[in-house]
Every structure is written in structure tokens, then in C-alpha cells.
Design an enzyme around this catalytic site. Structure first.
Site: not given
Length: 427
Positions: A215, A217
Site C-alpha cells: 500500500e 498512501d
């Protein structure tokens, strides 16, 4: 630090995910985006967005009842096996306006709350960018590239998170014989938090597994604080974790190697005042660059850089003191000193491999009933108080809270903004 919709404040019923394609059509809101090169300028693409499958109704094709029980899990009487679930359930289309989503050209506004049948309801949408066909997700490969967007966080108070991020989801949303809907209906979500959603890749999660993947961000923020954070996992693509593999010592780094200007000591860089370097009462453009060791798209990621543009002025990222030197980006040395969990899972090099392989772009707005978003904006992270981030306080004081993303472009470094190079986003 994305959160699973399974623990969000969604109150629209029924909530579900994917199996057969239902009879209510799915109409995706259009959202134009651009890809850019330093030599050729920017090209506009007629893309669209799809809301997460957990927001779509999934119904028993025989009775019309929800295929989920009162706890939000697949109903065992309808879904005794994943094969039976795929045979018995169908995924229906939705009305996006009723889920807090508005698009207009290259702009999208997400609302935390809507009034539904006279009751203020938390809808907290999460959406994925689709490619121009509307069948698969846009797959961004940003190693030695940059991505830019304009954001308006002026109506995001303490405790809210208007997020734009990427995860290593399947480009098809896990489309298969058991999940023919795939990305078209928003299936396949995963992130580094390894959430225990009732469906994984559109298939009934009957084993209580978690859904893990790398992930990145790009943007987690409200009007008071912002954070840029890579989260590495020592796996490629979506991984169904079980037991200890889903926990803090599992395959994914849940904390990340984050850069928060306030948390790193610059309390006047970002905030809702003209005296702040980035004034969050007005829109601004954010650019994130993924720098490799050899300046190529096949090199090793060794730096993540950030800059802003506001009122036609280029604003370099906050300069903060770190380890007897000045720091303005995420580097190997910074992560080695501050993010042991991130380093244990491969650090920037592993994050770079996921970015090179391709990631899906995700938009969301959410608040945090269990922790009031204190990790983002309270104490050492920002100027907010724990009480101000309570969702009940937000609902009472600012029921119209929202975030707007626009002018999304990605491509060669220096190509996506007029101030960044010879080209830039073209209206």
C-alpha cells in the site's frame, strides 16, 4: 493507513460484495484523468470510478434477501461453500449520488454524510479508478514517475481523512469463474492493514482470512495535518493471511515509513491559515515523485519526494531536522532510523517492486470511531484534540464535511504540472 469498509460507519443496507452480475445496472461516474510525458505533453483519458464492492447490494437470486447475515458475513444458509455462494448470489448496481459521490469532468467530491430518509447517515465512500473500458482498473506503474492532483481539504475537520492512495490489487479485481463481476463492480480490495472483509477478490471469505497487499498512501489528510506513507509487504499482489500472518508481525508493515511535517517538527508548514506555508483553506496541487537509484523505471526505489503548488507558487516539501541533517523526503536512511517494521519487509526497495508491477488508485473519505484519527492529527502528529476527532462531534459540527480531488495526472518526472517542466496538466 487505510481502513476496511467492514469496520467503517456505512449505514446503507444491504452491504455486500460480488458473485454473479445482477439485474440492476451499474453506471460508473465519469472522471477524466491525464497521462503526461516531458516531450509530448498530456493526454486526457475518459476514465471513471467504481465504488467498493462492499457498498453494492448482494442478493439471493431466489428470494431477493441479502446474502450476508446480521454480522455482515456470508450467510451460511445461502453460502455453505464458495461455489454455492457464487451460484446463489448476484451483485447489483447502485446510485452513486446516494453514496456521497459527485463527479464533474476532472473533479470528484466525496461526502462523509448524507441525509437519507430524513436521517443523517455516514456513507464514507471508497472508490477505485477504472480504465477507459470500464472493465478493469487503471494500473499505474509509477517507478521513476510522478503523480499530481489538486485537492480541497477546506471542509475536512479534525478526525477526518480524505485519502488518495494506491494498493497492489489485481487489475481485474480478481475476476474469475466465481467472480465474473470483477473490477466493474469494485471487487478485489486489499491493503497493508490486512482487513478481514467478508469477501476476498469477490469470493466468499468462509475461512476468516485477511486480505493483504502493498500500500502506498500518497495522501492522508484533513485541514490540520497530512501524511505521506509507504507500507511494504513481503509478498507480491493480494495475499490471504491467516492467524499470525495477519498481525503486526505478519507479512505487511501496518505502521509505514511516514512523513508528517507537523510530526517532524514543522508546525507552520500545513494548516488552515494564510500564515501557514500551505494554506488548507484554499485548494492546492500535490506532486509525489518515485525516484530510483539509476533514474530508470527498472531501477530500485530509493526516495519518495513531495512538492506543492498553491496560488501559482511552487512550494518545496517541509525541511525538517533529522539525524543532524535536513530532511525533506522519504529516504532509505530515514526509514532505517524510524521504521523498523517497514525495513523488515523490504523497505523502499520492496515498495518499488510493487509500484513497478502496477497499483490501483483509490479515493476515500472516512473517520475513525475506534481511535478518532489521533495517529494522523493529534498530539505529536498534529494540533487536534482527541475529542475533536470523535465522529459524533464531527457529525454535529460539520455534517457537510467533504473532500474534492481534481486534475489527476501521472507520467514522466516534471511533466504533470505547469510548474514542473515543459508540459503539465492541460485543461
Amino acid at each position: 493507513m487505510a481502513r476496511s469498509l467492514a469496520v467503517g460507519a456505512l449505514a446503507l443496507l444491504p452491504l455486500a460484495a460480488a458473485q454473479q452480475i445482477g439485474r440492476t445496472p451499474e453506471v460508473h461516474p465519469r472522471l477524466t484523468t491525464q497521462t503526461c510525458t516531458t516531450k509530448g505533453g498530456c493526454v486526457t483519458h475518459d476514465t471513471s470510478v467504481v465504488i467498493d464492492a462492499l457498498t453494492h447490494p448482494i442478493l439471493d437470486i431466489h428470494t431477493g434477501a441479502s446474502c450476508e447475515n446480521s454480522t455482515g458475513d456470508p450467510d451460511p444458509s445461502i453460502c455453505p461453500t464458495i461455489q454455492a455462494c457464487a451460484k446463489n448470489c448476484e451483485l447489483e448496481g447502485i446510485n452513486y449520488a446516494q453514496h456521497g459521490v459527485e463527479t464533474n469532468g476532472d473533479s470528484m467530491t466525496l461526502h462523509q454524510y448524507l441525509e437519507i430518509n430524513g436521517t443523517l447517515t455516514s456513507v464514507s465512500p471508497r472508490l477505485y479508478l477504472l480504465d477507459p473500458t470500464g472493465k478493469d482498473y487503471s494500473f499505474l506503474k509509477l517507478l521513476n514517475q510522478e503523480i499530481s492532483f489538486t485537492v480541497d481539504v477546506s471542509n475536512l475537520p479534525c478526525g477526518e481523512n480524505g485519502a488518495l492512495y494506491m494498493s497492489a490489487m489485481s487489475q481485474t479485481g480478481g475476476r474469475s469463474n466465481l467472480n465474473p463481476a470483477g473490477a466493474t463492480y469494485g471487487t478485489g480490495y486489499c491493503d497493508a492493514q490486512c482487513g478481514f472483509d467478508p469477501w476476498i477478490n469477490g469470493v466468499a471469505n468462509l475461512n476468516g482470512s485477511g486480505s493483504c497487499c502493498n500500500e502506498m498512501d500518497l495522501w492522508e489528510a484533513n485541514s490540520e495535518a497530512t501524511q505521506l506513507t509507504p507500507h511494504a509487504c513481503n509478498v507480491t499482489g493480494l495475499y490471504e493471511c491467516e492467524g499470525a500472518a495477519c498481525g503486526s508481525d505478519g507479512v505487511c508493515d501496518k505502521s509505514g515509513c511516514g512523513f508528517n511535517p507537523y510530526g517532524l517538527g514543522d508546525h507552520s508548514f500545513y494548516g488552515p491559515s494564510a500564515s501557514d506555508t500551505v494554506d488548507t483553506t484554499k485548494p492546492f496541487t500535490v506532486t509525489t515523485q518515485f525516484i530510483t537509484n539509476d533514474g530508470t523505471a527498472s531501477g530500485t526505489l530509493n526516495q519518495i519526494k513531495r512538492q506543492y503548488i498553491q496560488n501559482d507558487k511552487v512550494i518545496q516539501n517541509a525541511n525538517v531536522q533529522f539525524d543532524n541533517s535536513t530532511l525533506d523526503s522519504i529516504t532509505n536512511a530515514y526509514c532505517e532510523a524510524t521504521a523498523a517494521s517497514f525495513e523488515e519487509r523490504g523497505g523502499l526497495a520492496q515498495m518499488g517492486e510493487a509500484i513497478e508491477h502496477g497499483m490501483v488508485l483509490i479515493f476515500s473519505i472516512w473517520n475513525d470511531p475506534t481511535g478518532n484519527m489521533t495517529w494522523l492529527d493529534t498530539g505529536s502528529a498534529g494540533p487536534c484534540t482527541t475529542a475533536s476527532g470523535n465522529p459524533s462531534v464531527i457529525e454535529a459540527k460539520d455534517p457537510g464535511t467533504s473532500v474534492t480531488f481534481s486534475k489527476i495526472a501521472w507520467g514522466d518526472i516534471g511533466s504533470t504540472t505547469p510548474k514542473g517542466g515543459a508540459s503539465g496538466y492541460q485543461s
